[in-house]
Design a protein around this motif. Structure first.
Motif, mmCIF file in Angstrom:
data_model
loop_
_atom_site.group_PDB
_atom_site.id
_atom_site.type_symbol
_atom_site.label_atom_id
_atom_site.label_comp_id
_atom_site.label_asym_id
_atom_site.label_seq_id
_atom_site.Cartn_x
_atom_site.Cartn_y
_atom_site.Cartn_z
ATOM 1 N N UNK A 1 0.851 -1.163 0.000
ATOM 2 C CA UNK A 1 0.000 0.000 0.000
ATOM 3 C C UNK A 1 0.903 1.234 0.000
ATOM 4 N N UNK A 2 0.533 2.226 -0.749
ATOM 5 C CA UNK A 2 1.348 3.429 -0.816
ATOM 6 C C UNK A 2 0.575 4.632 -0.300
ATOM 7 N N UNK A 3 1.326 5.666 0.069
ATOM 8 C CA UNK A 3 0.693 6.888 0.556
ATOM 9 C C UNK A 3 -0.153 7.537 -0.525
ATOM 10 N N UNK A 4 0.193 7.296 -1.796
ATOM 11 C CA UNK A 4 -0.597 7.904 -2.873
ATOM 12 C C UNK A 4 -2.028 7.373 -2.874
ATOM 13 N N UNK A 5 -2.241 6.174 -2.344
ATOM 14 C CA UNK A 5 -3.588 5.623 -2.274
ATOM 15 C C UNK A 5 -4.459 6.385 -1.284
ATOM 16 N N UNK A 6 -3.836 7.084 -0.351
ATOM 17 C CA UNK A 6 -4.595 7.851 0.643
ATOM 18 C C UNK A 6 -5.289 9.043 0.006
ATOM 19 N N UNK A 7 -4.824 9.473 -1.155
ATOM 20 C CA UNK A 7 -5.418 10.633 -1.813
ATOM 21 C C UNK A 7 -6.050 10.299 -3.158
ATOM 22 N N UNK A 8 -5.971 9.047 -3.562
ATOM 23 C CA UNK A 8 -6.537 8.634 -4.847
ATOM 24 C C UNK A 8 -8.046 8.458 -4.692
ATOM 25 N N UNK A 9 -8.850 9.267 -5.400
ATOM 26 C CA UNK A 9 -10.306 9.161 -5.247
ATOM 27 C C UNK A 9 -10.902 7.910 -5.878
ATOM 28 N N UNK A 11 -9.987 4.737 -5.222
ATOM 29 C CA UNK A 11 -9.770 3.518 -4.443
ATOM 30 C C UNK A 11 -10.924 3.343 -3.461
ATOM 31 N N UNK A 12 -11.036 2.153 -2.970
ATOM 32 C CA UNK A 12 -12.054 1.840 -1.965
ATOM 33 C C UNK A 12 -11.795 2.673 -0.704
ATOM 34 N N UNK A 13 -12.852 3.053 -0.008
ATOM 35 C CA UNK A 13 -12.727 3.867 1.196
ATOM 36 C C UNK A 13 -11.886 3.213 2.273
ATOM 37 N N UNK A 14 -11.988 1.898 2.400
ATOM 38 C CA UNK A 14 -11.189 1.194 3.412
ATOM 39 C C UNK A 14 -9.708 1.330 3.073
ATOM 40 N N UNK A 15 -9.365 1.198 1.805
ATOM 41 C CA UNK A 15 -7.973 1.339 1.373
ATOM 42 C C UNK A 15 -7.460 2.740 1.685
ATOM 43 N N UNK A 16 -8.281 3.757 1.421
ATOM 44 C CA UNK A 16 -7.881 5.133 1.706
ATOM 45 C C UNK A 16 -7.675 5.356 3.204
ATOM 46 N N UNK A 17 -8.509 4.748 4.031
ATOM 47 C CA UNK A 17 -8.373 4.893 5.484
ATOM 48 C C UNK A 17 -7.142 4.152 5.994
ATOM 49 N N UNK A 18 -6.929 2.943 5.500
ATOM 50 C CA UNK A 18 -5.780 2.144 5.936
ATOM 51 C C UNK A 18 -4.467 2.793 5.493
ATOM 52 N N UNK A 65 -1.952 14.122 6.760
ATOM 53 C CA UNK A 65 -3.181 13.378 6.472
ATOM 54 C C UNK A 65 -4.352 13.826 7.346
ATOM 55 N N UNK A 66 -4.118 14.800 8.217
ATOM 56 C CA UNK A 66 -5.195 15.357 9.028
ATOM 57 C C UNK A 66 -5.534 14.570 10.277
ATOM 58 N N UNK A 67 -4.639 13.663 10.695
ATOM 59 C CA UNK A 67 -4.904 12.847 11.887
ATOM 60 C C UNK A 67 -4.452 13.521 13.173
ATOM 61 N N UNK A 68 -3.348 14.257 13.093
ATOM 62 C CA UNK A 68 -2.815 14.896 14.294
ATOM 63 C C UNK A 68 -2.614 16.386 14.063
#
Length: 123
Positions: A1-9, A11-18, A65-68
């Motif tokens: 899994x790559x960080x780019x998947x966190x911003x790729x619209x 991908x599945x929502x679970x993948x973006x969260x993970x 990523x807006x978590x902290x």
């Protein structure tokens, strides 16, 4: 899994969260920050084996990523404190049931190992 998947619209929502918690230390950091704001040195003390460099990198990624939230107090020496954002809290809450499943799995594995050890001793 790559960080780019966190911003790729696409991908599945679970993948973006993970993707935003992927890595060796991020879930542990998320868990520690649930208790309240923490200074980096305290986080390092509570996570043996975590280097200052890796801690800084993980916290910066989590901030991006807006978590902290990172707050720097203008005192000498500089005092930096990290805390969960609302989004980080929501993600942490969502991970609670997954944590429960993980503990159930560990309990089951421990029971199976104990039963197997008892069978070996009985032989």
């Amino acid at each position: 899994m790559t960080r780019s998947q966190a911003v790729n619209p696409n991908v599945c929502g679970v993948t973006a969260a993970i993707a935003v918690i992927d890595g060796k230390w991020k879930t542990s950091l998320l868990w520690l920050l649930e208790a309240g704001p923490q200074r980096p040195a305290e986080l390092r003390r509570r996570l043996p084996g975590l280097s200052a460099k890796v801690l800084t990198q993980a916290l910066r990624e989590m901030e991006s990523d807006g978590l902290v939230h990172r707050e720097v107090h203008d005192v000498l020496p500089l005092k930096t404190v990290y805390s969960l954002t609302d989004f980080g809290r929501r993600l942490s809450d969502a991970l609670g049931p997954i944590s429960d499943l993980g503990h159930e799995r560990l309990d089951r594995m421990t029971a199976e190992q104990a039963a197997h050890a008892g069978q070996v001793e009985a032989s």
